[in-house]
Design a protein around this motif. Sequence first.
Motif, mmCIF file in Angstrom:
data_model
loop_
_atom_site.group_PDB
_atom_site.id
_atom_site.type_symbol
_atom_site.label_atom_id
_atom_site.label_comp_id
_atom_site.label_asym_id
_atom_site.label_seq_id
_atom_site.Cartn_x
_atom_site.Cartn_y
_atom_site.Cartn_z
ATOM 1 N N LEU A 254 -4.993 -1.161 8.268
ATOM 2 C CA LEU A 254 -5.702 -1.574 7.056
ATOM 3 C C LEU A 254 -6.930 -2.417 7.401
ATOM 4 C CD1 LEU A 254 -2.712 -2.348 4.658
ATOM 5 C CD2 LEU A 254 -4.143 -0.312 4.755
ATOM 6 N N ASP B 234 -3.358 9.906 14.884
ATOM 7 C CA ASP B 234 -2.752 11.053 14.193
ATOM 8 C C ASP B 234 -1.394 10.734 13.593
ATOM 9 O OD1 ASP B 234 -4.793 12.921 14.523
ATOM 10 O OD2 ASP B 234 -4.219 13.232 16.617
ATOM 11 N N ASP C 171 -6.851 9.414 8.068
ATOM 12 C CA ASP C 171 -7.208 9.561 6.649
ATOM 13 C C ASP C 171 -7.322 8.195 5.977
ATOM 14 O OD1 ASP C 171 -7.066 12.257 7.004
ATOM 15 O OD2 ASP C 171 -5.045 12.469 6.195
ATOM 16 N N HIS D 180 1.499 9.167 11.122
ATOM 17 C CA HIS D 180 1.648 9.037 9.684
ATOM 18 C C HIS D 180 1.831 7.566 9.351
ATOM 19 C CE1 HIS D 180 2.682 11.131 5.923
ATOM 20 N NE2 HIS D 180 2.027 12.096 6.540
ATOM 21 N N TRP E 249 -11.592 14.775 -1.991
ATOM 22 C CA TRP E 249 -11.409 13.690 -1.022
ATOM 23 C C TRP E 249 -11.201 12.345 -1.739
ATOM 24 C CZ3 TRP E 249 -14.584 9.385 0.459
ATOM 25 C CH2 TRP E 249 -14.008 8.646 1.500
ATOM 26 N N GLU F 271 -7.110 -1.981 -4.479
ATOM 27 C CA GLU F 271 -7.657 -1.172 -3.392
ATOM 28 C C GLU F 271 -8.692 -0.181 -3.918
ATOM 29 O OE1 GLU F 271 -3.644 -0.120 -1.845
ATOM 30 O OE2 GLU F 271 -4.641 -0.149 0.082
ATOM 31 N N ARG G 90 -9.491 0.033 8.400
ATOM 32 C CA ARG G 90 -10.063 0.669 7.218
ATOM 33 C C ARG G 90 -11.160 -0.213 6.615
ATOM 34 N NH1 ARG G 90 -6.223 1.680 2.136
ATOM 35 N NH2 ARG G 90 -6.688 -0.484 1.678
ATOM 36 N N GLY H 160 -0.463 14.554 3.359
ATOM 37 C CA GLY H 160 -0.787 14.074 2.025
ATOM 38 C C GLY H 160 -2.257 14.056 1.653
ATOM 39 N N ASN H 161 -3.151 14.353 2.613
ATOM 40 C CA ASN H 161 -4.581 14.224 2.343
ATOM 41 C C ASN H 161 -5.035 15.248 1.299
ATOM 42 O OD1 ASN H 161 -7.329 13.962 2.370
ATOM 43 N ND2 ASN H 161 -7.497 13.847 4.593
ATOM 44 N N GLY I 259 0.834 7.277 2.199
ATOM 45 C CA GLY I 259 1.090 8.716 2.210
ATOM 46 C C GLY I 259 0.214 9.501 3.167
ATOM 47 N N TYR I 260 -0.654 8.813 3.884
ATOM 48 C CA TYR I 260 -1.638 9.535 4.675
ATOM 49 C C TYR I 260 -1.480 9.261 6.164
ATOM 50 C CZ TYR I 260 -3.613 9.345 0.007
ATOM 51 O OH TYR I 260 -3.780 9.420 -1.341
ATOM 52 N N LEU J 161 -7.850 8.164 -3.254
ATOM 53 C CA LEU J 161 -7.813 6.783 -3.740
ATOM 54 C C LEU J 161 -6.782 6.612 -4.861
ATOM 55 C CD1 LEU J 161 -11.632 6.118 -3.930
ATOM 56 C CD2 LEU J 161 -10.044 4.888 -2.462
ATOM 57 N N PRO K 113 -3.589 7.235 -5.573
ATOM 58 C CA PRO K 113 -2.267 6.596 -5.469
ATOM 59 C C PRO K 113 -2.315 5.157 -4.966
ATOM 60 C CG PRO K 113 -2.375 8.639 -4.181
ATOM 61 C CD PRO K 113 -3.763 8.256 -4.544
ATOM 62 N N LEU K 114 -3.465 4.677 -4.556
ATOM 63 C CA LEU K 114 -3.535 3.316 -4.017
ATOM 64 C C LEU K 114 -3.405 2.284 -5.130
ATOM 65 C CD1 LEU K 114 -6.455 3.699 -1.443
ATOM 66 C CD2 LEU K 114 -4.021 4.053 -1.095
ATOM 67 N N THR K 115 -3.266 1.020 -4.740
ATOM 68 C CA THR K 115 -3.153 -0.025 -5.754
ATOM 69 C C THR K 115 -4.496 -0.214 -6.458
ATOM 70 O OG1 THR K 115 -3.745 -1.756 -4.207
ATOM 71 C CG2 THR K 115 -1.405 -1.283 -4.437
ATOM 72 N N LEU L 83 -10.512 6.404 6.970
ATOM 73 C CA LEU L 83 -11.689 7.038 6.364
ATOM 74 C C LEU L 83 -11.879 6.631 4.901
ATOM 75 C CD1 LEU L 83 -11.477 10.625 7.898
ATOM 76 C CD2 LEU L 83 -13.252 8.924 8.319
ATOM 77 N N ILE L 84 -10.780 6.284 4.229
ATOM 78 C CA ILE L 84 -10.884 5.850 2.832
ATOM 79 C C ILE L 84 -11.826 4.641 2.723
ATOM 80 C CG2 ILE L 84 -9.562 4.752 0.953
ATOM 81 C CD1 ILE L 84 -7.285 6.657 1.613
ATOM 82 N N LYS M 242 5.210 6.090 9.287
ATOM 83 C CA LYS M 242 6.027 6.182 10.496
ATOM 84 C C LYS M 242 5.608 5.137 11.531
ATOM 85 C CE LYS M 242 8.122 10.467 9.889
ATOM 86 N NZ LYS M 242 7.306 11.622 9.437
ATOM 87 N N ARG N 235 5.590 13.254 1.132
ATOM 88 C CA ARG N 235 4.222 12.828 0.858
ATOM 89 C C ARG N 235 3.454 12.647 2.140
ATOM 90 N NH1 ARG N 235 2.999 8.672 -3.212
ATOM 91 N NH2 ARG N 235 1.679 10.334 -3.874
ATOM 92 N N THR O 58 0.816 -1.196 0.000
ATOM 93 C CA THR O 58 0.000 0.000 0.000
ATOM 94 C C THR O 58 0.858 1.256 0.000
ATOM 95 O OG1 THR O 58 -1.944 1.002 0.960
ATOM 96 C CG2 THR O 58 -0.282 0.232 2.487
ATOM 97 N N THR O 59 0.352 2.290 -0.630
ATOM 98 C CA THR O 59 1.051 3.563 -0.627
ATOM 99 C C THR O 59 0.683 4.286 0.647
ATOM 100 O OG1 THR O 59 0.423 3.596 -2.929
ATOM 101 C CG2 THR O 59 1.630 5.486 -2.115
#
Lengths: 261, 332
Positions: free
Chosen positions: A149, A134, A96, A136, B214, B225, A152, B275-276, A91-92, B218, B220-222, A99-100, A139, B332, A88-89
């Motif tokens: 995940l 909160d 966040d 990252h 918002w 996903e 999520r 990054g959001n 970056g959030y 999505l 940048p995700l795979t 919430l996706i 991190k 990022r 997974t990327t």
Amino acid sequence: MKLEIRNAAFSYKNDRRIFEDVSFEVSAGDVVAILGPNGAGKTTLLKCILGILKLEEGEALLDDKDIRKIPERELFRRVSYVPQAKNTTAGYTVLDTVLIGLAAELSVFRSPGEAEIERAKVALRELGIEHLIDKHCNKISGGELQMVLIARALISSPEVLILDEPESNLDFRNQLIVLDTLTKLSKRGIACIFNTHYPSHALQRANKAIILSDGHTVCGDVDSTITAEAIEKAFNVKAIINEYNDGENSVKTVVPLSVIN
Amino acid sequence: MAKKQIKVIRIVALILLPILTAVIALGIGRIAISPKDILLIITGRGGLVENMARMTVMSFRLPRIILALFVGAGLSVAGCAFQGLFANPLATPDTLGVASGASFGAAVAILLGFNAIPVQLSSFVFGILAVILTVLCGRGKGKGMTMIILSGIMIGSLFSALISFVKYVADAESQLPAITYWLMGSLASTDYKSLMVGVPPILVGIIILFILRWRMNLLPLTEDEIKSSGTNVLLLRTLTVVAATMITAASVSMCGQVGWVGLLVPHMVRMRLGGNFKDVVPASISIGAVFLVVVDTIARSLTASEIPISILTALVGAPFFIYLMRRGGSMR
């Protein structure tokens, strides 16, 4: 809820069969483990169950309806997918990311607000990782990310959770945490389907199992499916099933002995 | 509670900042005009201010600053979109070959002796054509996003070669300098007529991306996903690409290749806000507008003759970018 896979078969274009004769049924609270050597089609099978790939033969049905005919928004509110943490990327922030998981629920023009943030907190709290909210995502540790995940996937209150090797790349303790989470969720009535490279994990946690290997599929209750013979046949590995019992706990493990050439 | 207050303050600041910058910038130049007089002039009570100042503001500075606001906001948010789309922090409007395609379109129009609106239209058409080519070449076998980037680079260099060819056959006395200066980027030759043609596509693009902000999380995700989030992947990507391309082509057609903005601003914003996209998109729009107004004001007022804006965006942008990077905060 009833998820049913009937006589499923799949092959990529112009290529050999990946798997065939896969049939199983999943209802609320089931834990299903999918085993098999590398390249046997475990992830492919998951994608077929998710409706991302189309089965070549057979059917995938959710409550007797073809999965690929259920509108995506509806399907993915009932079925949630947990990818491998490494893919997974990140970056959030954790919040966040969680919430996706509501993307299937919210209309295109809406962003999550206070009510949704509250739901994210509930999902994180359930998994005991509210303190990460909160942080990252790049991190935190791999184990923590895997739990994020899962959170999520849980935020949309799904009936089925589909996990791609959830305990891979994790240390001993984090593997146990993830597996305990699966057990806990299944007791709450959520069906969990997961891929794994560890036959022992399947034995310990699942009540149903599927072993995929070169044109040979075994499906059924975990105890009748994961046997020394089946492991030998699928992996070309001589193995025994060991049971440890101290009067309180009974833990079964699959012990690999030697490679069969 | 405190978190909420910070959020409100941020929103107010992001709305006020471009307006404030614009008002101050309107007063800067060969003829200095006080912010008070500026306000009088633009609210239509300019009778109290001398004619010369009114003329300068209304017919020269105002259209130019409006252009800077929109191009700055547009290129920044387009950069943002492309970076998300390719999950690649270095993706810019150039990645799809749009900038080169649009430049080629304009260069050809200049070569054929057209000016103003036909140049813009030709630039716009070739910008869109470049993306279509990129998407067509990148589709098929590989399907992944890397294929599209690679084909974007190829289409971009194809159009660059064609631009060189146009320059080669151009009249060295008048056309070649015109094309060369235009390619360097300038906001100088703006009037309300060209704004009427160029601004609407930028505005529409910005609105689309703002609405999707918002959901852009999505991107940048795979693949799996995105699909398993119940989102129509193709629609989301198409909308993002079309909006970002429309902005880029319209910008290029109005003021040439203004580099750096689409890379610089989204990253500056990301370093501060994370990054959001829900936060990054509105902030990029606002900060991008401010950034380009500031840079363009420097470009037109620093020396007696105008400095091409691309030189400045790079000169101002690169050190600032390095400063921000060294001060910490992840990319990022």
